[in-house]
Write a protein that holds these residues in place. Structure first.
Motif, PDB file in Angstrom:
ATOM      1  N   VAL A   9       0.862  -1.176   0.000  1.00  0.00           N
ATOM      2  CA  VAL A   9       0.000   0.000   0.000  1.00  0.00           C
ATOM      3  C   VAL A   9       0.897   1.223   0.000  1.00  0.00           C
ATOM      4  O   VAL A   9       1.771   1.369   0.859  1.00  0.00           O
ATOM      5  CB  VAL A   9      -0.927   0.026   1.229  1.00  0.00           C
ATOM      6  N   ILE A  10       0.688   2.097  -0.955  1.00  0.00           N
ATOM      7  CA  ILE A  10       1.469   3.323  -1.077  1.00  0.00           C
ATOM      8  C   ILE A  10       0.521   4.508  -0.970  1.00  0.00           C
ATOM      9  O   ILE A  10      -0.446   4.601  -1.722  1.00  0.00           O
ATOM     10  CB  ILE A  10       2.226   3.379  -2.420  1.00  0.00           C
ATOM     11  N   ALA A  11       0.789   5.365  -0.020  1.00  0.00           N
ATOM     12  CA  ALA A  11      -0.052   6.540   0.192  1.00  0.00           C
ATOM     13  C   ALA A  11       0.663   7.781  -0.294  1.00  0.00           C
ATOM     14  O   ALA A  11       1.867   7.942  -0.086  1.00  0.00           O
ATOM     15  CB  ALA A  11      -0.397   6.688   1.667  1.00  0.00           C
ATOM     16  N   ILE A  12      -0.075   8.663  -0.935  1.00  0.00           N
ATOM     17  CA  ILE A  12       0.463   9.942  -1.389  1.00  0.00           C
ATOM     18  C   ILE A  12      -0.483  11.045  -0.927  1.00  0.00           C
ATOM     19  O   ILE A  12      -1.652  11.062  -1.301  1.00  0.00           O
ATOM     20  CB  ILE A  12       0.629   9.996  -2.918  1.00  0.00           C
ATOM     21  N   ARG A  13       0.032  11.919  -0.109  1.00  0.00           N
ATOM     22  CA  ARG A  13      -0.751  13.064   0.344  1.00  0.00           C
ATOM     23  C   ARG A  13      -0.528  14.236  -0.608  1.00  0.00           C
ATOM     24  O   ARG A  13       0.592  14.709  -0.768  1.00  0.00           O
ATOM     25  CB  ARG A  13      -0.327  13.468   1.753  1.00  0.00           C
ATOM     26  N   VAL A  14      -1.590  14.676  -1.239  1.00  0.00           N
ATOM     27  CA  VAL A  14      -1.526  15.860  -2.093  1.00  0.00           C
ATOM     28  C   VAL A  14      -2.132  16.995  -1.289  1.00  0.00           C
ATOM     29  O   VAL A  14      -3.342  17.168  -1.234  1.00  0.00           O
ATOM     30  CB  VAL A  14      -2.301  15.649  -3.413  1.00  0.00           C
ATOM     31  N   GLY A  15      -1.282  17.769  -0.605  1.00  0.00           N
ATOM     32  CA  GLY A  15      -1.786  18.693   0.402  1.00  0.00           C
ATOM     33  C   GLY A  15      -1.569  20.151   0.105  1.00  0.00           C
ATOM     34  O   GLY A  15      -0.793  20.524  -0.779  1.00  0.00           O
ATOM     35  N   THR A  67      -4.584  11.138  -0.695  1.00  0.00           N
ATOM     36  CA  THR A  67      -5.414  11.995   0.148  1.00  0.00           C
ATOM     37  C   THR A  67      -5.435  13.397  -0.441  1.00  0.00           C
ATOM     38  O   THR A  67      -4.432  13.872  -0.982  1.00  0.00           O
ATOM     39  CB  THR A  67      -4.895  12.067   1.601  1.00  0.00           C
ATOM     40  N   VAL A  68      -6.590  14.029  -0.343  1.00  0.00           N
ATOM     41  CA  VAL A  68      -6.748  15.409  -0.790  1.00  0.00           C
ATOM     42  C   VAL A  68      -7.238  16.235   0.392  1.00  0.00           C
ATOM     43  O   VAL A  68      -7.746  15.686   1.367  1.00  0.00           O
ATOM     44  CB  VAL A  68      -7.753  15.511  -1.961  1.00  0.00           C
ATOM     45  N   PRO A  69      -7.078  17.556   0.345  1.00  0.00           N
ATOM     46  CA  PRO A  69      -7.577  18.385   1.445  1.00  0.00           C
ATOM     47  C   PRO A  69      -9.046  18.084   1.715  1.00  0.00           C
ATOM     48  O   PRO A  69      -9.838  17.874   0.791  1.00  0.00           O
ATOM     49  CB  PRO A  69      -7.379  19.811   0.918  1.00  0.00           C
ATOM     50  N   THR A  70      -9.406  18.064   2.984  1.00  0.00           N
ATOM     51  CA  THR A  70     -10.784  17.755   3.360  1.00  0.00           C
ATOM     52  C   THR A  70     -11.765  18.714   2.708  1.00  0.00           C
ATOM     53  O   THR A  70     -12.905  18.347   2.403  1.00  0.00           O
ATOM     54  CB  THR A  70     -10.929  17.809   4.895  1.00  0.00           C
ATOM     55  N   MET A  71     -11.326  19.933   2.451  1.00  0.00           N
ATOM     56  CA  MET A  71     -12.222  20.929   1.866  1.00  0.00           C
ATOM     57  C   MET A  71     -12.282  20.837   0.345  1.00  0.00           C
ATOM     58  O   MET A  71     -12.918  21.668  -0.308  1.00  0.00           O
ATOM     59  CB  MET A  71     -11.773  22.335   2.280  1.00  0.00           C
ATOM     60  N   PRO A 124     -10.489  12.022   1.686  1.00  0.00           N
ATOM     61  CA  PRO A 124     -10.146  13.302   2.321  1.00  0.00           C
ATOM     62  C   PRO A 124      -9.160  13.082   3.468  1.00  0.00           C
ATOM     63  O   PRO A 124      -9.116  12.013   4.090  1.00  0.00           O
ATOM     64  CB  PRO A 124     -11.495  13.811   2.854  1.00  0.00           C
ATOM     65  N   GLU A 125      -8.388  14.093   3.779  1.00  0.00           N
ATOM     66  CA  GLU A 125      -7.406  13.992   4.851  1.00  0.00           C
ATOM     67  C   GLU A 125      -8.056  13.664   6.198  1.00  0.00           C
ATOM     68  O   GLU A 125      -7.481  12.926   7.002  1.00  0.00           O
ATOM     69  CB  GLU A 125      -6.600  15.287   4.955  1.00  0.00           C
ATOM     70  N   ALA A 141      -0.412  10.656   5.807  1.00  0.00           N
ATOM     71  CA  ALA A 141       0.058   9.628   4.875  1.00  0.00           C
ATOM     72  C   ALA A 141       0.011   8.246   5.520  1.00  0.00           C
ATOM     73  O   ALA A 141      -0.370   7.258   4.886  1.00  0.00           O
ATOM     74  CB  ALA A 141       1.473   9.953   4.409  1.00  0.00           C
ATOM     75  N   LYS A 142       0.371   8.156   6.786  1.00  0.00           N
ATOM     76  CA  LYS A 142       0.323   6.864   7.475  1.00  0.00           C
ATOM     77  C   LYS A 142      -1.115   6.364   7.605  1.00  0.00           C
ATOM     78  O   LYS A 142      -1.396   5.170   7.440  1.00  0.00           O
ATOM     79  CB  LYS A 142       0.954   6.980   8.858  1.00  0.00           C
ATOM     80  N   GLY A 143      -2.050   7.285   7.910  1.00  0.00           N
ATOM     81  CA  GLY A 143      -3.455   6.893   7.989  1.00  0.00           C
ATOM     82  C   GLY A 143      -3.979   6.393   6.664  1.00  0.00           C
ATOM     83  O   GLY A 143      -4.809   5.475   6.619  1.00  0.00           O
ATOM     84  N   ALA A 144      -3.490   6.977   5.582  1.00  0.00           N
ATOM     85  CA  ALA A 144      -3.914   6.530   4.251  1.00  0.00           C
ATOM     86  C   ALA A 144      -3.407   5.121   3.957  1.00  0.00           C
ATOM     87  O   ALA A 144      -4.091   4.328   3.301  1.00  0.00           O
ATOM     88  CB  ALA A 144      -3.415   7.509   3.183  1.00  0.00           C
ATOM     89  N   VAL A 145      -2.211   4.798   4.443  1.00  0.00           N
ATOM     90  CA  VAL A 145      -1.705   3.434   4.307  1.00  0.00           C
ATOM     91  C   VAL A 145      -2.636   2.465   5.035  1.00  0.00           C
ATOM     92  O   VAL A 145      -3.017   1.413   4.509  1.00  0.00           O
ATOM     93  CB  VAL A 145      -0.273   3.318   4.874  1.00  0.00           C
ATOM     94  N   LEU A 146      -3.010   2.813   6.247  1.00  0.00           N
ATOM     95  CA  LEU A 146      -3.907   1.960   7.031  1.00  0.00           C
ATOM     96  C   LEU A 146      -5.258   1.818   6.339  1.00  0.00           C
ATOM     97  O   LEU A 146      -5.853   0.736   6.331  1.00  0.00           O
ATOM     98  CB  LEU A 146      -4.087   2.544   8.432  1.00  0.00           C
TER      99      LEU A 146
END
Length: 437
Positions: free
Chosen positions: A6-12, A142-146, A173-174, A407-412
């Motif tokens: 699982v690879i997570a990428i945060r686009v923040g 992940t993208v900004p919650t808004m 969302p984040e 990013a870690k939460g997105a992996v989970l």
């Protein structure tokens, strides 16, 4: 995904970073190469030239700068550059539709799709060079919650055009990622009587407050009986937390050393100024209830300017102010009393509490048990203390891994995806409504 990664990428809007893991619930933080678990505690916030924490894009041709190289470019204020976090905010959070073109400071139009696809392609290339083998890979963005609903579709198209198949990709969302992280790492806490209390169980609601440099996002999420999540409320405000703290920081220096000294320092030694402010903010996670002073290293350029402009040393300048008993300078170290440091964060802390109160009032929701404080300024013990005092009946959670918790939460999440419903952004006259994402 027993045989996959699982690879997570945060686009923040503040950071863009990655995490990955294979056959485990603990996410490695990726810095150009996977870290050993033993390194996680000390290296989760390291920025390197390879890590895409901060990205600067040239508007004249597609040059990209990462990590410290990007910071240097930002600090030099290269006209025409487009800073990726600002690009993301303008792209994903500016309205119902993602704009096809955005303009850099010099007015040169940039294709939104072209920029996003090239950044994603760069990330893929870096990941491919650091992840061996041909095992199945699941990507969670992940993208900004808004972010708007259109932003999800735009990002998915960009990812597919960059070379991934649609069935490999999840976008969340984040706030959902943060909750997923906290469910694992902060699931129980001690009650007043000393008993273990479960923080996350069906029916309980959690507020996720993302406290970033220039905005705050507040979301309320509820865990359902079937393990799904419902985001029953979401809103944000442009609250310039970093600017508030920075303004107080500048005023303190002007009061002690004079405006002409500070103006010259900021104009001619900008990198030194930003390094100084970053070091100052680095103290915000410390316990300020004692009497030990906070220490920051003063650059030699500032000391030289004080002498050149005033004819005094830094020590002499401090001695002639009304805060001389609460500030000292020895061996290039400026020592600041905790109460002075606290005063510089007071406005930011007050605005944070105000936004929480407003969110509670607007949502009209009950059964809110947890307040999860995330984002860069979540580390501030002053902001944390103000929230605890203002909301004593709520359990305050600060994700222990700071910025990389997203990013870690997105992996989970990628290891155990949960269905969720996403709320609309609401205002005072709007009732709670949700739509499938």
């Amino acid at each position: 995904m027993s045989n996959g990664i699982v690879i997570a990428i945060r686009v923040g809007t503040n950071f863009t970073n990655c995490a990955l893991e294979e056959n485990s619930i603990e996410g490695h933080v990726w810095r150009g190469e996977p870290l050993d678990k033993s390194d996680l505690a000390d290296n989760t916030e390291i920025v390197t030239e390879e890590t895409p924490s901060i990205v600067v894009l040239s508007s004249e041709k597609f040059d990209h700068y990462f990590g410290y190289e990007a910071l240097k470019r930002i600090e030099k204020q290269k006209k025409g550059d487009l800073i990726f976090p600002e690009f993301v905010k303008n792209l994903f959070c500016s309205g119902y539709k993602v704009p096809e073109l955005l303009r850099a400071e010099n007015g040169v139009p940039l294709s939104s799709a072209d920029v996003m696809e090239k950044v994603i392609s760069y990330l893929f290339e870096q990941i491919q060079s650091n992840v061996e083998g041909s095992t199945c890979r699941q990507f969670v963005f992940t993208v900004p919650t808004m972010a708007t609903d259109d932003a999800f579709l735009f990002l998915k198209h960009s990812i597919v055009n960059a070379g991934l198949s649609e069935d490999q990709v999840l976008i969340i969302p984040e706030a959902v990622s943060i909750l997923q992280y906290c469910k694992l790492h902060h699931n129980t806490y001690k009650s007043v009587s000393g008993k273990d209390v479960e923080a996350f169980s069906p029916g309980k609601r959690s507020v996720v407050l993302e406290c970033e440099d220039d905005h705050m996002t507040i979301s309320v999420l509820e865990l359902k009986d079937d393990g799904s999540l419902e985001m029953v409320y979401s809103n944000y405000e442009d609250v310039l937390v970093s600017c508030q703290v920075q303004e107080e920081f500048i005023n303190m220096f002007i009061k002690v050393f004079g405006k002409c000294v500070f103006d010259d320092f900021y104009s001619h030694c900008r990198s030194d100024y930003f390094n100084l402010f970053r070091e100052f903010c680095g103290n915000m996670s410390k316990d300020l209830h004692g009497k030990e002073p906070l220490i920051i290293t003063m650059p030699s350029s500032f000391s030289a300017l004080v002498t050149d402009k005033t004819g005094k040393s830094i020590e002499q300048a401090i001695e002639q102010t009304d805060i001389a008993q609460k500030m000292a300078y020895t061996s290039s170290k400026l020592k600041i009393a905790p109460e002075i440091f606290q005063s510089l964060f007071l406005e930011a802390a007050t605005n944070t509490v105000r936004l929480l109160r407003k969110g509670f009032q607007q949502s009209g929701l009950e059964n809110i048990v947890n307040i999860i404080l995330a984002g860069y300024f979540s580390k501030s013990t002053i902001i944390q203390d103000h929230i605890r005092m203002s909301f004593p009946s709520h359990h305050l959670i600060i994700p222990r891994d700071g910025n990389v918790a997203v990013a870690k939460g997105a992996v989970l999440y990628g290891q155990n995806p949960a269905k969720y419903m996403k709320a609309r952004k609401m205002d005072l006259n709007e009732s709670t409504g949700v739509s499938l994402c």
